[in-house]
Design an enzyme around this catalytic site. Structure first.
Site, PDB file in Angstrom:
ATOM      1  N   GLU A  57      -2.727   1.883 -55.794  1.00 22.44           N
ATOM      2  CA  GLU A  57      -1.986   2.849 -54.967  1.00 22.44           C
ATOM      3  C   GLU A  57      -2.446   2.824 -53.514  1.00 22.44           C
ATOM      4  O   GLU A  57      -2.128   3.732 -52.745  1.00 22.44           O
ATOM      5  CB  GLU A  57      -2.122   4.279 -55.529  1.00 22.44           C
ATOM      6  CG  GLU A  57      -1.731   4.475 -56.975  1.00 22.44           C
ATOM      7  CD  GLU A  57      -0.259   4.233 -57.284  1.00 22.44           C
ATOM      8  OE1 GLU A  57       0.502   3.896 -56.354  1.00 22.44           O
ATOM      9  OE2 GLU A  57       0.113   4.345 -58.466  1.00 22.44           O
ATOM     10  N   HIS A  69      -5.377  11.203 -55.676  1.00 21.66           N
ATOM     11  CA  HIS A  69      -4.344  11.142 -56.718  1.00 21.66           C
ATOM     12  C   HIS A  69      -4.993  11.384 -58.074  1.00 21.66           C
ATOM     13  O   HIS A  69      -5.992  10.740 -58.414  1.00 21.66           O
ATOM     14  CB  HIS A  69      -3.673   9.769 -56.692  1.00 21.66           C
ATOM     15  CG  HIS A  69      -2.818   9.472 -57.884  1.00 21.66           C
ATOM     16  ND1 HIS A  69      -1.806  10.304 -58.315  1.00 21.66           N
ATOM     17  CD2 HIS A  69      -2.819   8.424 -58.750  1.00 21.66           C
ATOM     18  CE1 HIS A  69      -1.237   9.789 -59.390  1.00 21.66           C
ATOM     19  NE2 HIS A  69      -1.830   8.646 -59.678  1.00 21.66           N
ATOM     20  N   HIS A  87      -4.219  12.512 -62.438  1.00 21.51           N
ATOM     21  CA  HIS A  87      -3.264  12.672 -63.546  1.00 21.51           C
ATOM     22  C   HIS A  87      -3.471  14.071 -64.134  1.00 21.51           C
ATOM     23  O   HIS A  87      -4.195  14.234 -65.116  1.00 21.51           O
ATOM     24  CB  HIS A  87      -3.474  11.562 -64.579  1.00 21.51           C
ATOM     25  CG  HIS A  87      -3.080  10.204 -64.087  1.00 21.51           C
ATOM     26  ND1 HIS A  87      -3.207   9.063 -64.846  1.00 21.51           N
ATOM     27  CD2 HIS A  87      -2.550   9.806 -62.902  1.00 21.51           C
ATOM     28  CE1 HIS A  87      -2.777   8.015 -64.135  1.00 21.51           C
ATOM     29  NE2 HIS A  87      -2.381   8.447 -62.953  1.00 21.51           N
ATOM     30  N   GLU A 104      -2.937  33.668 -55.313  1.00 21.68           N
ATOM     31  CA  GLU A 104      -3.396  33.106 -54.040  1.00 21.68           C
ATOM     32  C   GLU A 104      -2.786  31.743 -53.690  1.00 21.68           C
ATOM     33  O   GLU A 104      -3.080  31.182 -52.633  1.00 21.68           O
ATOM     34  CB  GLU A 104      -4.934  33.080 -54.009  1.00 21.68           C
ATOM     35  CG  GLU A 104      -5.437  34.520 -54.102  1.00 21.68           C
ATOM     36  CD  GLU A 104      -6.908  34.734 -53.828  1.00 21.68           C
ATOM     37  OE1 GLU A 104      -7.582  33.793 -53.391  1.00 21.68           O
ATOM     38  OE2 GLU A 104      -7.369  35.852 -54.072  1.00 21.68           O
ATOM     39  N   HIS A 158       3.850  11.734 -63.899  1.00 27.91           N
ATOM     40  CA  HIS A 158       2.726  10.856 -63.545  1.00 27.91           C
ATOM     41  C   HIS A 158       1.499  11.642 -63.051  1.00 27.91           C
ATOM     42  O   HIS A 158       0.398  11.437 -63.552  1.00 27.91           O
ATOM     43  CB  HIS A 158       3.205   9.845 -62.482  1.00 27.91           C
ATOM     44  CG  HIS A 158       2.192   8.837 -62.075  1.00 27.91           C
ATOM     45  ND1 HIS A 158       2.491   7.576 -61.629  1.00 27.91           N
ATOM     46  CD2 HIS A 158       0.838   8.898 -62.025  1.00 27.91           C
ATOM     47  CE1 HIS A 158       1.387   6.910 -61.356  1.00 27.91           C
ATOM     48  NE2 HIS A 158       0.366   7.698 -61.581  1.00 27.91           N
TER      49      HIS A 158
HETATM   50  P1  13P Z   1      -5.625   2.134 -60.198  1.00 23.51           P
HETATM   51  O1  13P Z   1      -6.629   1.902 -61.310  1.00 23.51           O
HETATM   52  O2  13P Z   1      -5.077   0.857 -59.641  1.00 23.51           O
HETATM   53  O3  13P Z   1      -6.204   3.056 -59.134  1.00 23.51           O
HETATM   54  O4  13P Z   1      -4.377   2.876 -60.837  1.00 23.51           O
HETATM   55  C1  13P Z   1      -4.519   4.104 -61.453  1.00 23.51           C
HETATM   56  C2  13P Z   1      -3.354   4.995 -61.236  1.00 23.51           C
HETATM   57  O5  13P Z   1      -3.460   6.169 -61.469  1.00 23.51           O
HETATM   58  C3  13P Z   1      -2.088   4.427 -60.719  1.00 23.51           C
HETATM   59  O6  13P Z   1      -1.192   5.413 -60.344  1.00 23.51           O
HETATM   60 ZN    ZN Z   2      -1.644   7.343 -61.339  1.00 20.25          ZN
END
Ligand code: 13P
Ligand code: ZN
Length: 275
Positions: A118, A142, A144, A172, A213
């Site tokens: 990413e 980023h 999950h 809040e 995602h």
């Molecule tokens: P990477 O291991 O390449 O960082 O990918 C993980 C991920 O969450 C892709 O969206």
């Molecule tokens: Zn991801």
């Protein structure tokens, strides 16, 4: 002499990776983190840089205002839970070229590899945020996040709906993200298309949902970016618990309440999301 992992920026980077893993947001190699380094930090780290940096690799995007900047980045396929145990194997420092369209690794990933898949999304988001905040924002994160992902199956995929639900699920929230959150529909991860779609939304928001995602957050420092991720995810989790209870919602935070909150806490809410 200091070691690389005693340098504050590197320590902060590693701590966030561990914290995110412990929150349950980073199964396997899920999620990634990048940090745009200050000149002083690059200077501190430079003695550890490789004598023979890696080859230049094209990014597939151009971020001209990031010309010659340095980033700490998680490695693609690397596990957040391993970052603290073996940083040299799991993370890297990358330098961008003059045009801002290619990078090379100057430290880390000692056993091979490349920065997160990413990286193009991270860099376009850095580019937008650097311009919008006069250089103050340095972190793109980023994760999950399970409750946000779950919500993206049952809410319409628009920023207004998501922002209102999240604002109203925990008092809040509007103070933490007064602009609301953006929403990117499902897209193939890791490429320039999702990078461009995300960075468009980063012009308005500090947090964006990637449908089915996860979540992308931006901030000036590790605490603020992590805190935003935590707040958005916790609010989504509360909303999921409300729905899972199967009970009727008897009362909620009204739009007038949101306006009162904004007034007392001196924040300007995104008017487009208020009734
Ligand atoms: P990477 O291991 O390449 O960082 O990918 C993980 C991920 O969450 C892709 O969206
Ligand atoms: Zn991801």
């Amino acid at each position: 002499m200091m070691t690389m992992t005693e340098i504050e920026a590197v320590k902060g980077f590693i701590r966030l990776c561990t914290d995110g893993y412990e929150m349950g947001w980073h199964e396997r190699n899920g999620g990634n983190l990048t940090y745009r380094m200050k000149d002083t930090e690059v200077k501190e780290c430079r003695p550890f840089f490789s004598q023979a940096p890696g080859d230049w690799t094209e990014l597939g995007i151009t971020a001209s205002n990031l010309s010659k900047e340095y980033f700490i980045a998680t490695g693609s396929g690397k596990f957040m839970r391993n970052v603290a145990l073996n940083p040299e194997d799991s993370i890297c420092i990358c330098e961008l070229n003059e045009k801002g369209d290619a990078y090379r690794i100057v430290w880390g990933l000692v056993n091979g590899g490349r920065p997160t898949s990413e990286f193009p999304s991270h860099l376009l988001n850095h580019s937008v945020k650097k311009a919008a905040t006069d250089g103050a924002y340095r972190v793109i994160y980023h994760a999950h996040t399970p409750a946000v992902i779950a919500l993206s199956f049952i809410l319409p995929l628009d920023a207004r709906t998501f922002s209102r639900v999240l604002w109203k699920s925990m008092t809040e929230c509007p103070i933490i993200f007064p602009q609301g959150v953006g929403v990117v529909p499902w897209m193939v991860p890791g490429g320039p298309d999702i990078a461009k779609a995300s960075s468009e939304l980063m012009k308005t928001y500090d947090a964006i949902v990637w449908a089915h995602h996860g979540t992308f957050c931006a901030g000036p420092d590790f605490d603020t970016a992590f805190g935003l991720m935590h707040t958005v995810e916790k609010s989504a989790d509360i909303y999921m618990r409300i729905l899972s209870s199967g009970k009727e919602i008897l009362q909620t935070i009204t739009d007038d309440d949101l306006r009162k909150l904004a007034k007392d806490f001196h924040v300007t809410l995104n008017e487009n999301f208020l009734d």
